[in-house]
Write an enzyme that holds these catalytic residues in place. Structure first.
Site, short mmCIF file in Angstrom:
data_model
loop_
_atom_site.label_atom_id
_atom_site.label_comp_id
_atom_site.label_asym_id
_atom_site.label_seq_id
_atom_site.Cartn_x
_atom_site.Cartn_y
_atom_site.Cartn_z
N CYS A 1 0.82 -1.23 0.00
CA CYS A 1 0.00 0.00 0.00
C CYS A 1 0.84 1.27 0.00
CB CYS A 1 -0.96 -0.01 1.17
SG CYS A 1 -2.14 -1.37 1.03
N ASN B 1 -10.17 -0.24 -0.99
CA ASN B 1 -8.71 -0.12 -0.88
C ASN B 1 -8.09 -0.63 -2.19
OD1 ASN B 1 -6.00 -0.43 -0.35
ND2 ASN B 1 -6.26 -1.52 1.58
N HIS C 1 -3.46 6.96 2.48
CA HIS C 1 -3.86 5.69 1.88
C HIS C 1 -5.25 5.34 2.42
CE1 HIS C 1 -4.00 1.58 0.70
NE2 HIS C 1 -3.88 1.13 1.93
O1 UT7 Z 1 -4.09 -1.49 3.11
C1 UT7 Z 1 -3.57 -2.61 3.75
C2 UT7 Z 1 -3.72 -2.48 5.18
N1 UT7 Z 1 -4.94 -3.05 5.62
C3 UT7 Z 1 -5.61 -2.42 6.55
O2 UT7 Z 1 -5.26 -1.34 6.94
C4 UT7 Z 1 -6.81 -3.12 7.18
C5 UT7 Z 1 -6.74 -2.94 8.67
N2 UT7 Z 1 -7.81 -3.64 9.38
C6 UT7 Z 1 -9.09 -3.27 9.27
O3 UT7 Z 1 -9.44 -2.37 8.53
C7 UT7 Z 1 -10.09 -3.97 10.14
O4 UT7 Z 1 -9.42 -4.74 11.10
C8 UT7 Z 1 -11.07 -4.87 9.35
C9 UT7 Z 1 -12.03 -4.01 8.56
C10 UT7 Z 1 -10.30 -5.81 8.44
C11 UT7 Z 1 -11.92 -5.71 10.32
O5 UT7 Z 1 -12.61 -4.84 11.21
P1 UT7 Z 1 -12.57 -5.11 12.77
O6 UT7 Z 1 -13.46 -4.14 13.39
O7 UT7 Z 1 -11.13 -5.11 13.20
O8 UT7 Z 1 -13.22 -6.52 12.88
P2 UT7 Z 1 -12.59 -7.85 13.55
O9 UT7 Z 1 -11.55 -8.42 12.67
O10 UT7 Z 1 -12.27 -7.58 14.97
O11 UT7 Z 1 -13.87 -8.79 13.50
C12 UT7 Z 1 -15.03 -8.48 14.27
C13 UT7 Z 1 -16.12 -9.44 13.86
C14 UT7 Z 1 -15.67 -10.89 13.78
O12 UT7 Z 1 -16.71 -11.72 14.20
P3 UT7 Z 1 -16.74 -12.34 15.68
O13 UT7 Z 1 -15.49 -13.15 15.79
O14 UT7 Z 1 -16.76 -11.16 16.59
O15 UT7 Z 1 -17.99 -13.13 15.68
C15 UT7 Z 1 -15.45 -11.10 12.32
O16 UT7 Z 1 -15.58 -12.44 11.93
O17 UT7 Z 1 -16.56 -9.09 12.53
C16 UT7 Z 1 -16.55 -10.26 11.74
N3 UT7 Z 1 -16.35 -9.89 10.35
C17 UT7 Z 1 -17.38 -9.60 9.53
N4 UT7 Z 1 -18.70 -9.58 9.72
C18 UT7 Z 1 -19.48 -9.24 8.68
C19 UT7 Z 1 -15.19 -9.77 9.67
N5 UT7 Z 1 -15.44 -9.41 8.40
C20 UT7 Z 1 -16.80 -9.30 8.29
C21 UT7 Z 1 -17.65 -8.97 7.24
N6 UT7 Z 1 -18.98 -8.95 7.48
N7 UT7 Z 1 -17.21 -8.65 6.00
#
Ligand code: UT7
Length: 344
Positions: free
Chosen positions: A128, A299, A269
């Protein structure tokens, strides 16, 4: 000028000539996937994607379209906008994580297709941070006087490495390309001021595509185990990105004795709206100065910053002479920032 900050840090005589971003163009594929389309693919909702990431829709190529096909129109348009011809380009640097092929480089494919008969060039792997690193590399080489004009490109077809069965990653990304022409600037023209980049390989496991390189070449096993797709520890990347975006911005501002209040535009970014707004709040930035367009593109990895600059130009938020801070955090980890005065 690109070496001003560096010269100040080292207490050395300034030895480079000033350089500017002389033109900018972008290109995205016409097909749009919105969040509802993903509800049919994985267990997700439009509401979750909007609230947790800020993405509403993203552009996605048709199968068989590679990164060079997005970069070529952007490059051609940028060259024309700069009032140049392809023969004027001496260097092509392409920040991409999704080259058309491992080799030859996408830079070679672009060089041939745009007819830049005097150029050499290469791909640069910084995920990125591909665009910030490509811009810095191009600017430094033009600054030395050894190159007249350079193309810095950030372009990716992330859809080619997404696991459309993994809801945690497939909803985040989109495809796109952006190209800038880097040219010498007159002494009284707005120019690139400085850069501050760093890498931290301890973060490598947090965001990667495990197979397809020399360590784990493609095999039936790697395909069956879905190892040719993006894998991410979202929370680890999120925390690092917020912290490092702030740190890197503070570093480049301090290097140049510039207060955050003097910035006209903050172009980060676009990985997650919450990352950008958290970092901006930590920096004490006025929200009006923060560019957000992740809602329309997702992204796009190497292309997010040129796409954001392009949108800011189109809606009149970016003007000649503005003091602009670009910042990126990506897989590696890579961290990059570029401070510049906008030149057109
Ligand atoms: O450019 C490259 C760099 N990348 C980034 O900067 C990405 C950085 N990370 C993020 O943007 C976030 O961590 C994400 C958007 C990827 C995830 O958001 P989060 O608030 O950190 O969610 P999480 O990983 O803590 O997951 C929370 C819950 C989980 O369910 P449980 O275990 O609490 O039941 C996930 O399974 O959200 C669930 N989840 C989803 N639910 C619905 C993860 N993806 C999805 C989804 N739809 N698409």
């Amino acid at each position: 000028m690109v070496v001003a900050g560096r010269a100040k840090r080292r207490g050395e005589q300034h030895f480079g000539r000033p350089v500017k971003v002389a033109a900018l163009a972008t290109h995205v594929p016409p097909r749009v996937m919105n969040n509802t389309d993903f509800e049919k693919l994985v267990d997700t909702t439009d509401e979750w994607i909007r609230q947790r990431t800020g993405v509403v829709e993203r552009h996605v190529v048709e199968p068989g379209v590679g990164t060079s096909a997005l970069a070529v129109p952007a490059a051609k348009q940028a060259i024309a906008q700069a009032g140049l011809t392809p023969d004027d380009i001496d260097l092509i640097v392409v920040g991409t994580t999704t080259p058309d092929t491992v080799f030859p480089s996408t830079a070679c494919l672009i060089q041939h297709q745009i007819g830049a008969s005097n150029a050499w060039g290469f791909d640069l792997g910084a995920a990125c941070s591909g665009f910030t690193y490509a811009l810095t590399t191009a600017a430094e080489l033009v600054s030395t006087g050894s190159h007249r004009h350079a193309l810095a490109i950030g372009a990716d077809v992330m859809s080619s490495i997404l696991d459309y069965e993994d809801r945690a990653t497939c909803v985040l990304f989109g495809d796109g390309a952006g190209a800038v022409v880097v040219s010498p600037a007159a002494d009284d023209e707005p120019a690139i001021i400085d850069f501050a980049h760093e890498i931290d390989g301890s973060g490598a496991p947090a965001l990667r595509m495990p197979a397809g390189g020399s360590l784990r070449p493609a095999s039936h096993e790697t395909v069956n185990q879905r190892l040719h797709f993006v894998q991410q520890d979202g929370q680890a990347v999120f925390k690092f990105a917020v912290r490092k975006t702030e740190e890197c911005c503070r570093r480049i501002l301090a290097q140049n004795a510039i207060g955050v209040d003097r910035l006209d535009l903050f172009v980060s970014h676009q990985a997650n709206k919450r990352i950008i707004m958290s970092a901006a709040a930590r920096l004490g930035l006025d929200e009006k100065k923060v560019v957000i367009n992740i809602d329309r593109y997702g992204n796009t990895t190497g292309a997010t910053i040129p796409l954001a600059l392009s949108d800011a130009l189109a809606d009149g938020r970016l003007k000649k002479g503005d003091l602009v801070l670009l910042v990126s955090v990506g897989a590696g980890f890579t961290v990059g920032s570029v401070l510049l005065r906008w030149a057109f």
